[in-house]
Design a protein around this motif. Sequence first.
Motif, PDB file in Angstrom:
ATOM      1  N   GLU A  50       0.807  -1.211   0.000  1.00  0.00           N
ATOM      2  CA  GLU A  50       0.000   0.000   0.000  1.00  0.00           C
ATOM      3  C   GLU A  50       0.848   1.273   0.000  1.00  0.00           C
ATOM      4  O   GLU A  50       0.293   2.379   0.073  1.00  0.00           O
ATOM      5  CB  GLU A  50      -0.944  -0.005   1.206  1.00  0.00           C
ATOM      6  N   ARG A  51       2.160   1.140  -0.082  1.00  0.00           N
ATOM      7  CA  ARG A  51       2.986   2.347  -0.140  1.00  0.00           C
ATOM      8  C   ARG A  51       2.626   3.138  -1.402  1.00  0.00           C
ATOM      9  O   ARG A  51       2.269   2.576  -2.428  1.00  0.00           O
ATOM     10  CB  ARG A  51       4.481   1.988  -0.090  1.00  0.00           C
ATOM     11  N   ARG A  52       2.693   4.461  -1.317  1.00  0.00           N
ATOM     12  CA  ARG A  52       2.257   5.309  -2.420  1.00  0.00           C
ATOM     13  C   ARG A  52       3.352   5.468  -3.473  1.00  0.00           C
ATOM     14  O   ARG A  52       4.548   5.361  -3.178  1.00  0.00           O
ATOM     15  CB  ARG A  52       1.871   6.691  -1.881  1.00  0.00           C
ATOM     16  N   SER A  53       2.936   5.732  -4.685  1.00  0.00           N
ATOM     17  CA  SER A  53       3.837   6.176  -5.749  1.00  0.00           C
ATOM     18  C   SER A  53       3.637   7.674  -5.905  1.00  0.00           C
ATOM     19  O   SER A  53       2.501   8.149  -6.008  1.00  0.00           O
ATOM     20  CB  SER A  53       3.526   5.469  -7.064  1.00  0.00           C
ATOM     21  N   ILE A  54       4.736   8.425  -5.929  1.00  0.00           N
ATOM     22  CA  ILE A  54       4.622   9.882  -5.938  1.00  0.00           C
ATOM     23  C   ILE A  54       5.559  10.499  -6.972  1.00  0.00           C
ATOM     24  O   ILE A  54       6.525   9.884  -7.422  1.00  0.00           O
ATOM     25  CB  ILE A  54       4.935  10.491  -4.549  1.00  0.00           C
ATOM     26  N   ALA A  55       5.227  11.706  -7.341  1.00  0.00           N
ATOM     27  CA  ALA A  55       6.102  12.548  -8.145  1.00  0.00           C
ATOM     28  C   ALA A  55       6.281  13.861  -7.405  1.00  0.00           C
ATOM     29  O   ALA A  55       5.315  14.396  -6.849  1.00  0.00           O
ATOM     30  CB  ALA A  55       5.496  12.798  -9.525  1.00  0.00           C
TER      31      ALA A  55
ATOM     32  N   ILE B  22      12.026  17.140 -11.581  1.00  0.00           N
ATOM     33  CA  ILE B  22      10.922  16.265 -11.173  1.00  0.00           C
ATOM     34  C   ILE B  22      11.485  14.882 -10.876  1.00  0.00           C
ATOM     35  O   ILE B  22      12.328  14.370 -11.615  1.00  0.00           O
ATOM     36  CB  ILE B  22       9.845  16.185 -12.270  1.00  0.00           C
ATOM     37  N   ILE B  23      11.018  14.289  -9.780  1.00  0.00           N
ATOM     38  CA  ILE B  23      11.445  12.950  -9.389  1.00  0.00           C
ATOM     39  C   ILE B  23      10.208  12.093  -9.163  1.00  0.00           C
ATOM     40  O   ILE B  23       9.294  12.482  -8.429  1.00  0.00           O
ATOM     41  CB  ILE B  23      12.285  12.973  -8.097  1.00  0.00           C
TER      42      ILE B  23
ATOM     43  N   VAL C 249       4.178  17.948  -4.405  1.00  0.00           N
ATOM     44  CA  VAL C 249       4.157  16.496  -4.506  1.00  0.00           C
ATOM     45  C   VAL C 249       2.791  16.048  -5.012  1.00  0.00           C
ATOM     46  O   VAL C 249       1.755  16.576  -4.581  1.00  0.00           O
ATOM     47  CB  VAL C 249       4.455  15.829  -3.145  1.00  0.00           C
ATOM     48  N   ARG C 250       2.773  15.080  -5.930  1.00  0.00           N
ATOM     49  CA  ARG C 250       1.545  14.510  -6.470  1.00  0.00           C
ATOM     50  C   ARG C 250       1.541  13.000  -6.250  1.00  0.00           C
ATOM     51  O   ARG C 250       2.587  12.342  -6.344  1.00  0.00           O
ATOM     52  CB  ARG C 250       1.426  14.786  -7.967  1.00  0.00           C
ATOM     53  N   ILE C 251       0.373  12.450  -5.950  1.00  0.00           N
ATOM     54  CA  ILE C 251       0.211  10.997  -5.821  1.00  0.00           C
ATOM     55  C   ILE C 251      -0.153  10.427  -7.183  1.00  0.00           C
ATOM     56  O   ILE C 251      -1.089  10.891  -7.838  1.00  0.00           O
ATOM     57  CB  ILE C 251      -0.892  10.652  -4.801  1.00  0.00           C
TER      58      ILE C 251
ATOM     59  N   ALA D 260       8.745   4.416 -15.027  1.00  0.00           N
ATOM     60  CA  ALA D 260       9.341   4.740 -16.327  1.00  0.00           C
ATOM     61  C   ALA D 260       8.281   5.253 -17.299  1.00  0.00           C
ATOM     62  O   ALA D 260       8.522   6.197 -18.066  1.00  0.00           O
ATOM     63  CB  ALA D 260      10.055   3.522 -16.904  1.00  0.00           C
ATOM     64  N   TYR D 261       7.108   4.652 -17.254  1.00  0.00           N
ATOM     65  CA  TYR D 261       6.020   5.054 -18.147  1.00  0.00           C
ATOM     66  C   TYR D 261       5.627   6.506 -17.906  1.00  0.00           C
ATOM     67  O   TYR D 261       5.574   7.325 -18.843  1.00  0.00           O
ATOM     68  CB  TYR D 261       4.826   4.126 -17.934  1.00  0.00           C
ATOM     69  N   ASN D 262       5.362   6.861 -16.662  1.00  0.00           N
ATOM     70  CA  ASN D 262       4.953   8.231 -16.365  1.00  0.00           C
ATOM     71  C   ASN D 262       6.113   9.211 -16.483  1.00  0.00           C
ATOM     72  O   ASN D 262       5.925  10.376 -16.867  1.00  0.00           O
ATOM     73  CB  ASN D 262       4.325   8.304 -14.977  1.00  0.00           C
ATOM     74  N   GLY D 263       7.325   8.758 -16.174  1.00  0.00           N
ATOM     75  CA  GLY D 263       8.481   9.619 -16.364  1.00  0.00           C
ATOM     76  C   GLY D 263       8.643  10.023 -17.820  1.00  0.00           C
ATOM     77  O   GLY D 263       8.924  11.190 -18.139  1.00  0.00           O
TER      78      GLY D 263
END
Length: 287
Positions: free
Chosen positions: A77-82, A90-91, A111-113, A137-140
């Motif tokens: 359930e850990r989040r993926s963030i940018a 941007i990371i 920060v965005r989820i 990689a896809y969203n990056g």
Amino acid sequence: MGKFLVLQTDFGLSDGAVSAMHGVGHMVSSEITIHDLTHDIPPYDIWVASYRLYQTVKYWPKGTVFVSVVDPGVGSERRSIACKTQSGHIIITPDNGSLTHIQHYEGLEEVRIIDEVESRLPHSEESHTFHGRDVYAYNGARLASGEITFAELGDTLSVTEIEQLPLVEAVRENHVLTGSIDVLDIRFGSLWTNIPLAYLQAEEIVHGDLLQVTIFHQGKKIYQNILQFARSFADVQVGEPLVYVNSLVNIGVAVNQDSFSDLYHIGTGIDWQIQLRKAPKILFEEV
């Protein structure tokens, strides 16, 4: 937005994982250029991943997109963030502490989820263990190419709500400089500390001075010696230890053409503390 996408993982290069991430990026856009920060982060070592981002990000053009995947909690359930940094980069990364050093030393602006269900590589819905390829990689690549904007990634998250690893601040007190051994210069075994050069300058320590260097592990003294504060490795003999200024303008400890870490069994992290002080002059009487 720049056209650069930079990848960091603990995957190594012995299989096709990194190549698959490159491939996804190029499928999204043939116009972006993809580079590797490193894929030799020790397995599951979020601390080192965080430090390598801090070491590298600010030296890339503003708008560069970084993807950092050291993700022992993948599929949980850990989040993926940018995150958008104060420096204009941007990371994209798991929310597991890998932004600790960037947040502390450079600062985060926003920060965005990332929605791992909606915002992912098409037809990858049944895969839950390779978010590095399918989500990051896809969203990056989509960001780097301009296919989507940062705001379109997902809902905002307060900068103060992301996961952080514990840090120890360097301290200058009573002419003693105390800090942590944050990471190694991997190939050469040099110790990189969080003690800034400015602390030595405040103590009027200059190149050529001798410093008493003491290293502790969980409070137990492991090493103590008198070392020269050298401008470069060539200032001391091969095999001799030295104190120097590393590429981040912090203090390092090394052995000329050998590994300080291996020779003296020194590790890294907040359990490893280092103290520096100007060594007293030793006067020898004439015989």
